[in-house]
Design a protein around this motif. Structure first.
Motif, short mmCIF file in Angstrom:
data_model
loop_
_atom_site.label_atom_id
_atom_site.label_comp_id
_atom_site.label_asym_id
_atom_site.label_seq_id
_atom_site.Cartn_x
_atom_site.Cartn_y
_atom_site.Cartn_z
N PHE A 243 0.71 -1.35 -0.10
CA PHE A 243 0.04 0.05 -0.14
C PHE A 243 0.77 1.29 0.03
N HIS A 244 2.04 1.15 0.75
CA HIS A 244 2.74 2.22 1.06
C HIS A 244 3.59 2.73 -0.08
N CYS A 245 3.89 1.72 -1.33
CA CYS A 245 5.02 1.74 -2.10
C CYS A 245 4.89 2.82 -3.03
N HIS A 246 5.95 3.66 -2.92
CA HIS A 246 5.75 4.60 -3.88
C HIS A 246 6.22 4.46 -5.30
N VAL A 247 6.60 3.32 -5.39
CA VAL A 247 7.21 2.72 -6.82
C VAL A 247 5.86 2.26 -7.53
N VAL B 214 17.95 6.88 -11.22
CA VAL B 214 17.85 6.72 -12.76
C VAL B 214 16.84 5.55 -12.97
N ASP B 215 15.86 5.74 -13.99
CA ASP B 215 14.68 4.63 -14.27
C ASP B 215 15.28 3.42 -15.09
N ASP C 157 15.80 13.53 -10.01
CA ASP C 157 16.42 14.25 -8.65
C ASP C 157 16.61 13.39 -7.58
N CYS C 158 15.37 12.29 -7.52
CA CYS C 158 15.23 11.49 -6.55
C CYS C 158 14.24 10.58 -6.94
N ASP C 159 13.95 9.16 -6.32
CA ASP C 159 13.14 8.20 -6.74
C ASP C 159 11.78 8.74 -6.71
N PHE C 160 11.37 9.62 -5.79
CA PHE C 160 9.81 10.12 -5.75
C PHE C 160 9.80 10.85 -6.97
N ASN C 161 10.33 11.54 -7.19
CA ASN C 161 10.43 12.46 -8.56
C ASN C 161 10.26 11.47 -9.68
#
Length: 315
Positions: free
Chosen positions: A37-41, A247-248, A255-259
């Motif tokens: 549920f919390h996974c930002h990916v 990097v994807d 700039d970050c994984d969230f972006n």
């Protein structure tokens, strides 16, 4: 899945600039055996995105040319062997149940052989809480995974760090990292004979599944208000995006994984997207970092980063 960027982009956040690059964070792919549920990916079993060998070669070339000391990997580990040959510190972020998945039975041994630091998601030390959040059987599989890592020396050998990762289950700030880490260590040691090095306490980001659920439940504004009121300017100096790029699986840079998960690419020049290969000879220190309302998740309270709480991580 709701696009959260239009909501978050309306929220102002203090301007920040990049420092020296010391970490290359790579999302090898978005496939995962769990859908948290919390996974930002927004990772899950049905995701098919996966980094090709050509892009992995670009990652290795970048590490070599720019002499970046740390490689932080999520979603797989194709670059580990060559990165370690370069003397790069490698961290693998994973959930513990992956160690029992078909085709991954030797993963723990592979990571230990190459002295890869493990950061494993473990949402609680209590079975009921883990099962409620991630499903039946996940807690027992996680305990087996931890015991396997311990048997290989993880959490005991200084060359094999084992860190656990905690996220709150709902729209609240995480508890103090030091005290929660002590509870984790006590319970896991006394009840299961498990040891680990550190607990990374992270705030939930109002993006992807978590953000969409907040909007659906009418809790988005309340959570943003909580983060904003807990914001501390002192945390701005320690946010991870100052010294990291994400990097994807295609090789594009953020700039970050969230972006990355908001599809908010690194801002540089007139082009919409920057590929890692474009930065082989480019110094990005001093560049502006792209910010929006979700960034308060990193600066609220004790702060939050890939290495846990900012305040306590610095002490």
């Amino acid at each position: 899945m709701r696009d959260m960027l239009p909501l978050l982009d309306k929220i102002t956040f203090p301007a920040i600039k990049r420092g020296a690059l010391d970490t290359l964070q790579v999302n090898v792919g978005y496939r995962c055996n769990q859908s948290c549920f919390h996974c930002h990916v927004n990772a899950g079993p049905t995701r098919t995105e996966e980094m090709t060998s050509d892009v992995a070669d670009v990652v290795l070339d970048f590490l070599k040319r720019r002499r970046v000391p740390t490689l932080d990997i999520t979603g797989g580990a194709p670059e580990v062997t060559e990165a370690r040959k370069l003397g790069v510190k490698v961290m693998d972020r994973c959930n513990l149940t992956i160690l029992e998945q078909p085709g991954q039975e030797d993963l723990a041994e592979f990571l230990s052989e190459h002295q890869v630091e493990v950061a494993a998601s473990m949402p609680c030390y209590l079975e009921d809480n883990v099962e409620r959040q991630r499903g039946k059987g996940v807690f027992d599989a996680s305990i087996r995974g931890l015991k396997k890592l311990n048997a290989l020396g993880y959490g005991r050998d200084p060359k094999l760090p084992l860190n656990l990762v905690y996220n709150p289950q709902g729209p609240s700030l995480p508890p103090a990292q030091v005290s929660l880490e002590a509870d984790y260590k006590r319970v896991l040691r006394e009840q299961y004979g498990i040891v680990f090095n550190k607990l990374f306490v992270l705030a939930n980001m109002p993006i992807q599944r978590f953000g969409s659920t907040l909007v659906t439940k009418g809790e988005f504004e309340g959570y943003i208000d909580l983060l904003q009121h807990a914001h501390l300017d002192a945390n701005l100096d320690g946010v991870m995006c100052r010294n990291l790029i994400s990097v994807d699986w295609r090789g594009y840079v953020y700039d970050c994984d969230f972006n990355q998960m908001l599809n908010l690419p690194l801002g540089r020049g007139a082009g919409e997207r920057v590929h890692l290969s474009d930065l082989f000879d480019q110094d990005i220190a001093g560049d502006d970092i792209r910010v929006a309302g979700h960034c308060y998740g990193c600066t609220a309270g004790q702060g939050s980063s890939c290495g846990g709480a900012l305040k306590e991580a610095a002490e």
